[in-house]
Design an enzyme around this catalytic site. Structure first.
Site, mmCIF file in Angstrom:
data_model
loop_
_atom_site.group_PDB
_atom_site.id
_atom_site.type_symbol
_atom_site.label_atom_id
_atom_site.label_comp_id
_atom_site.label_asym_id
_atom_site.label_seq_id
_atom_site.Cartn_x
_atom_site.Cartn_y
_atom_site.Cartn_z
ATOM 1 N N HIS A 26 37.623 36.900 37.162
ATOM 2 C CA HIS A 26 38.698 36.337 37.975
ATOM 3 C C HIS A 26 38.446 34.849 38.182
ATOM 4 C CE1 HIS A 26 41.372 35.607 41.393
ATOM 5 N NE2 HIS A 26 42.008 36.710 41.027
ATOM 6 N N GLU B 248 46.358 35.409 34.568
ATOM 7 C CA GLU B 248 46.663 34.831 35.869
ATOM 8 C C GLU B 248 46.508 33.312 35.796
ATOM 9 O OE1 GLU B 248 45.991 37.578 39.604
ATOM 10 O OE2 GLU B 248 44.085 36.906 38.787
#
Length: 275
Positions: free
Chosen positions: A107, A189
Site C-alpha cells: 500500500h 490506487e
C-alpha cells in the site's frame, strides 16, 4: 469474473466497541436470514472482504465466521513467515492463525511511511504464499508522477516484484505460477486520489487496468486472468460508473468502508454490473 470489494479500515476504528458496532452492521445487512439483506451478500458475483488493523484482526475474523465476508491483514512481516526476534512485526503464520485468508501488501502508505522497497515486497509476497495467504498487491503513482505522465512506467516498476518472485530459483517451476494465480489480486490506487476526493475518469482507470493486466499476464500465462481492483476515493456515488467497466474487477475501499451502508452500496454496484 467475480468482483471483489475490499474494505481497508487502516488505523480505524479506535475502539473494540466501534469495531463491533461496524461488524454488527455488516453482519445484519448481509445475513441470508435478513429479508432485506444487501444484494451483494447473496450472490457469488461479488466477494466482500475487510482488512481491520492487526489488533482487531482476531476478533473481526472470529465474528465473521460463517458469514459471506472474508478477513484480510493489512500487512505482514518481511523478516520471517513464522516466528523470530522482530519486535512489532506480525508474521504471515500469525495472521493466518488470527483468521486472515488474505493480506494487503505494498500500500502507498507503507511505501511512503515505512520506505518499503521492491526487495522487501518480494520477501513479503514469498512469506505470504508460504503460509497460503492470498495477496492484494497495491500499486499507484503520485500526483507528480501522474502530472509528468509517468503512470505506466511507475506501475511497471512496481509490478516487477511479481516477475522477481517468479524468477526466484525455488519458484521457477510452472506449477508455482499456477498456484500463484488464484492467490493474487492487484489493486490500482493512484496516490493522489486516496482520500482526497480527486478521482480519475473511468476511461483513465480502464486504460491503466488494461496495462496492468497485460503486464502481469506477460510474466506467466497462468496470470492472464488476474483481478485488478480500483481504489482512490471510491464511494457510493461513483461506484456504478467504475463497476460498469469490464476492466475494473472491483474496489479497494478506504473511508467509505467504515460505514456499512456506503461499503455495501459499493458492493451492490459491482454485483449489479458483474452478475
Amino acid at each position: 469474473m467475480q468482483a471483489w470489494v475490499i474494505g481497508n479500515w487502516k488505523q480505524n476504528p479506535a475502539t473494540n466497541h466501534d469495531v463491533n458496532t461496524l461488524v454488527d452492521a455488516l453482519l445484519k445487512a448481509t445475513s441470508k436470514n435478513n429479508a432485506a439483506a444487501s444484494e451483494a451478500a447473496i450472490t457469488p458475483a461479488c466477494q466482500l472482504m475487510v482488512a481491520p488493523s492487526c489488533i482487531h484482526l482476531a476478533n473481526v475474523s472470529d465474528r465473521l465466521q460463517g458469514s459471506s465476508l472474508l478477513c484480510a491483514a493489512q500487512d505482514i512481516s518481511a523478516h520471517s513467515h513464522s516466528t523470530g526476534a522482530y519486535t512489532g512485526d506480525c508474521s504471515a503464520q500469525q495472521v493466518v492463525d488470527a483468521g486472515a485468508s488474505w493480506t494487503l501488501l505494498g500500500h502507498s502508505e507503507r511505501r511512503q511511511y515505512h520506505q518499503e522497497s521492491n526487495d522487501t515486497l518480494v520477501q513479503k509476497l514469498d512469506n505470504a504464499l508460504a503460509q497460503g495467504l492470498g495477496v492484494v498487491l497495491c500499486v499507484g503513482e503520485t500526483q507528480v508522477q501522474y502530472d509528468d505522465k509517468q503512470t505506466l512506467e511507475v506501475l511497471g516498476e512496481q509490478l516487477s516484484v511479481i516477475k522477481a518472485l517468479l524468477a526466484q530459483s525455488s519458484n521457477q517451476e510452472p506449477e508455482f505460477a499456477q498456484m500463484l494465480a488464484p492467490h493474487l489480486i492487484v489493486a490500482y490506487e493512484p496516490v493522489w486520489a486516496i482520500g482526497t476526493g480527486k478521482v480519475p475518469t473511468v476511461a483513465e482507470v480502464s486504460a491503466t487496468h488494461d496495462y496492468i493486466k497485460q503486464t502481469v499476464a506477460s510474466f506467466a500465462a497462468p496470470l492472464t486472468n488476474v483481478s485488478v481492483l480500483y481504489g482512490g476515493s471510491v464511494n457510493a456515488d461513483n461506484a456504478d460508473d467504475f463497476a460498469a467497466s469490464p476492466m475494473i474487477d472491483g474496489a479497494l475501499v478506504g473511508g467509505a468502508a467504515l460505514k456499512a451502508d456506503s461499503f455495501l452500496a459499493i458492493a451492490a454496484a459491482f454485483t449489479r454490473a458483474k452478475a
